[in-house]
Design a protein around this motif. Structure first.
Motif, mmCIF file in Angstrom:
data_model
loop_
_atom_site.group_PDB
_atom_site.id
_atom_site.type_symbol
_atom_site.label_atom_id
_atom_site.label_comp_id
_atom_site.label_asym_id
_atom_site.label_seq_id
_atom_site.Cartn_x
_atom_site.Cartn_y
_atom_site.Cartn_z
ATOM 1 N N CYS A 92 1.633 10.568 4.064
ATOM 2 C CA CYS A 92 2.199 9.276 4.467
ATOM 3 C C CYS A 92 2.073 8.266 3.343
ATOM 4 N N THR B 195 -2.145 5.496 -3.674
ATOM 5 C CA THR B 195 -0.858 5.318 -4.363
ATOM 6 C C THR B 195 -1.160 4.566 -5.658
ATOM 7 N N SER C 179 9.963 5.679 13.101
ATOM 8 C CA SER C 179 8.837 4.831 12.741
ATOM 9 C C SER C 179 9.368 3.564 12.078
ATOM 10 N N THR C 180 8.893 2.425 12.534
ATOM 11 C CA THR C 180 9.365 1.162 11.959
ATOM 12 C C THR C 180 8.209 0.253 11.584
ATOM 13 N N VAL C 181 8.477 -0.564 10.574
ATOM 14 C CA VAL C 181 7.495 -1.535 10.144
ATOM 15 C C VAL C 181 7.507 -2.739 11.106
ATOM 16 N N GLU D 51 0.892 2.984 14.374
ATOM 17 C CA GLU D 51 0.329 3.629 13.183
ATOM 18 C C GLU D 51 -0.643 2.647 12.547
ATOM 19 N N PHE E 129 0.817 -1.224 0.000
ATOM 20 C CA PHE E 129 0.000 0.000 0.000
ATOM 21 C C PHE E 129 0.846 1.267 0.000
ATOM 22 N N PRO F 264 -6.253 7.609 7.452
ATOM 23 C CA PRO F 264 -6.985 7.028 6.328
ATOM 24 C C PRO F 264 -5.987 6.776 5.194
ATOM 25 N N LEU F 265 -5.937 5.569 4.658
ATOM 26 C CA LEU F 265 -4.943 5.208 3.643
ATOM 27 C C LEU F 265 -4.929 6.235 2.520
ATOM 28 N N ASN F 266 -3.754 6.735 2.205
ATOM 29 C CA ASN F 266 -3.613 7.671 1.090
ATOM 30 C C ASN F 266 -3.451 6.895 -0.204
ATOM 31 N N ALA G 150 -2.993 2.573 9.157
ATOM 32 C CA ALA G 150 -3.547 3.159 7.939
ATOM 33 C C ALA G 150 -4.874 2.452 7.665
ATOM 34 N N PRO H 99 13.885 2.919 8.646
ATOM 35 C CA PRO H 99 15.041 3.396 9.411
ATOM 36 C C PRO H 99 15.796 2.289 10.153
ATOM 37 N N PHE I 248 11.207 10.110 11.500
ATOM 38 C CA PHE I 248 11.737 9.226 10.450
ATOM 39 C C PHE I 248 10.564 8.479 9.846
ATOM 40 N N MET I 249 9.774 9.216 9.055
ATOM 41 C CA MET I 249 8.590 8.633 8.440
ATOM 42 C C MET I 249 8.563 8.910 6.948
ATOM 43 N N GLY I 250 9.722 9.251 6.398
ATOM 44 C CA GLY I 250 9.801 9.481 4.959
ATOM 45 C C GLY I 250 10.058 8.168 4.244
HETATM 46 N N1 SAH Z 1 9.277 2.367 6.979
HETATM 47 C C1 SAH Z 1 8.779 3.015 8.124
HETATM 48 C C2 SAH Z 1 8.732 4.523 8.024
HETATM 49 C C3 SAH Z 1 8.243 5.154 6.738
HETATM 50 S S1 SAH Z 1 6.549 4.970 6.331
HETATM 51 C C4 SAH Z 1 7.420 2.475 8.494
HETATM 52 O O1 SAH Z 1 6.812 1.790 7.696
HETATM 53 O O2 SAH Z 1 7.004 2.735 9.626
HETATM 54 C C5 SAH Z 1 5.699 6.116 7.394
HETATM 55 C C6 SAH Z 1 4.270 5.710 7.707
HETATM 56 O O3 SAH Z 1 3.406 5.826 6.569
HETATM 57 C C7 SAH Z 1 4.163 4.266 8.166
HETATM 58 O O4 SAH Z 1 3.327 4.195 9.293
HETATM 59 C C8 SAH Z 1 3.531 3.605 6.966
HETATM 60 O O5 SAH Z 1 2.899 2.405 7.291
HETATM 61 C C9 SAH Z 1 2.580 4.673 6.512
HETATM 62 N N2 SAH Z 1 2.057 4.476 5.164
HETATM 63 C C10 SAH Z 1 2.640 3.839 4.139
HETATM 64 N N3 SAH Z 1 1.853 3.905 3.038
HETATM 65 C C11 SAH Z 1 0.752 4.605 3.384
HETATM 66 C C12 SAH Z 1 -0.405 5.038 2.682
HETATM 67 N N4 SAH Z 1 -0.583 4.758 1.405
HETATM 68 N N5 SAH Z 1 -1.322 5.749 3.367
HETATM 69 C C13 SAH Z 1 -1.144 6.074 4.672
HETATM 70 N N6 SAH Z 1 -0.057 5.713 5.381
HETATM 71 C C14 SAH Z 1 0.878 4.983 4.753
#
Ligand code: SAH
Ligand code: SF4
Length: 353
Positions: free
Chosen positions: A331, A290, A187-189, A252, A113, A286-288, A254, A159, A153-155
């Protein structure tokens, strides 16, 4: 030749051998405290300024700068010396600003996503490439009459998959740029070895875990790394991090339409959030949209309903506003592509350089 912020104090001292000893502090403070380029350090002799400009070139070349209509979100696309590209987002709030930095060009974690995940992994960023993103954003915040208050660190990138360099950047941001670790969020997965290393690392940064699903079957699908570090292992690392640092943890989430926004998802999430030594705070996003993911984000009514369920279950949650959607800076939307001309407010301005 190191780039400007990949040069540490020792390397700088070497570069300044033959100069009076106080020059090292002068240049170091100029780069980090004053956020200045060598050419702007007027306390230095002209020839030295010129030499430092030459021998400590910046790592980031701005390729594009996008701003939302209200000017509260700015996104930069940078080219790195080898041609790799990354994005940084600066968000202005009333008197403070937050910068969202990238830790890798691309990402290898493959969350379907996420635009960064869809593009795949290119390379790790160096410490200096991370620090320079913060310096440039801090400068812009200062120019816009604000202070850079938070670093997240959410770009682009994961990280904790680049932890040595990320951690060296955290130390530099804390000690030299003056943004306290308490205002830095990683922020980590869910890379468990990284979370364990963070817990032992000594500076109390905040940890955000991108959960998105609270049962293994669904999380395996949404976040492939869950197959390696399933929820039970992840939660135990989170609990240890919390005990070691005393910092609040956030999850987090989404919200994906019909996928993880059901009552059962809220119940499972509440169980995990409340199962930690200190309850986790939940950030609902809310999922953005892509390009590579078909299912849309939950519509506002379902977001509100999910928020309400969490509230009823005693979980603190915040709905994040979709900052930056109009410039693909929200995000998960960072893909390091030059924006399509005319479609969005885009500017490659002299100011960006
Ligand atoms: N790799 C790290 C940090 C970068 S992503 C991580 O995943 O945490 C930053 C945040 O954006 C994460 O919480 C990620 O799950 C979220 N994210 C990724 N794709 C997204 C989307 N399409 N809509 C909303 N949040 C999203
Ligand atoms: Fe990587 Fe985070 Fe995107 Fe997953 S959500 S692909 S970990 S940047």
């Amino acid at each position: 030749m190191p780039t400007r912020y990949d040069c540490d104090r020792d390397a700088l001292a070497e570069l300044l051998a033959g100069e009076p000893r106080y020059r090292v502090d002068q240049v170091w403070d100029g780069l980090h405290r004053q956020l200045a380029a060598p050419s702007e350090l007027t306390t230095l002799p002209k020839a030295l300024r010129a030499r430092l400009e030459d021998e400590l070139p910046p790592a980031l070349t701005p390729v594009a700068e996008s701003r939302d209509r209200r000017g509260t979100t700015v996104k930069w696309l940078y080219a790195l010396p080898d041609g790799a590209r990354v994005e940084t987002v600066l968000m202005h709030y009333r008197d403070r600003s937050t910068v969202c930095v990238s830790s890798q060009a691309g990402c290898a974690m493959g969350c379907g996503f996420c635009a960064t995940g869809q593009a795949g992994f290119e390379r790790h960023l160096t410490t200096g490439e991370i620090v320079e993103q913060v310096v440039r954003a801090a400068r812009r915040a200062r120019d816009d009459g604000r202070r850079l208050g938070n670093v997240v660190f959410m770009g682009m990138g994961e990280p904790l998959a680049n932890l040595d360099r990320v951690w060296a950047a955290v130390e530099r941001i804390h000690h030299d740029l003056g943004v306290s670790a308490r205002r830095i969020t990683i922020s980590t997965v869910g890379l468990v070895p990284g979370i364990r290393r963070l817990a032992a690392a000594g500076l109390p940064v905040n940890l955000a875990v991108s959960l998105h699903a609270a049962n293994d079957a669904l999380r395996d699908e949404l976040v492939p790394i869950n197959r390696r570090y399933p929820l039970s292992v992840l939660m135990s690392a989170c609990a240890d991090h919390l005990r070691a640092t005393g910092r609040r943890l956030s999850f987090e989430w989404a919200l994906i339409d019909g996928t993880n926004d059901r009552a059962s998802d809220a119940r499972e999430l509440a169980e995990l959030a409340r199962g930690l030594p200190l309850p986790a705070h939940v950030n609902l996003i809310p999922l953005n949209p892509t390009p590579g993911f078909g299912t849309p984000g939950s519509p506002p009514a379902r977001v509100e309903r999910f928020h309400g369920w969490l509230r009823d279950l005693g979980v603190n949650a915040t709905v994040r506003r979709n900052r930056g959607v109009e410039i693909d800076a929200a995000c998960g939307q960072l893909a390091a592509r030059v924006p399509a001309p005319g479609r969005r407010p885009v500017e490659v301005s002299a100011r960006a350089r």
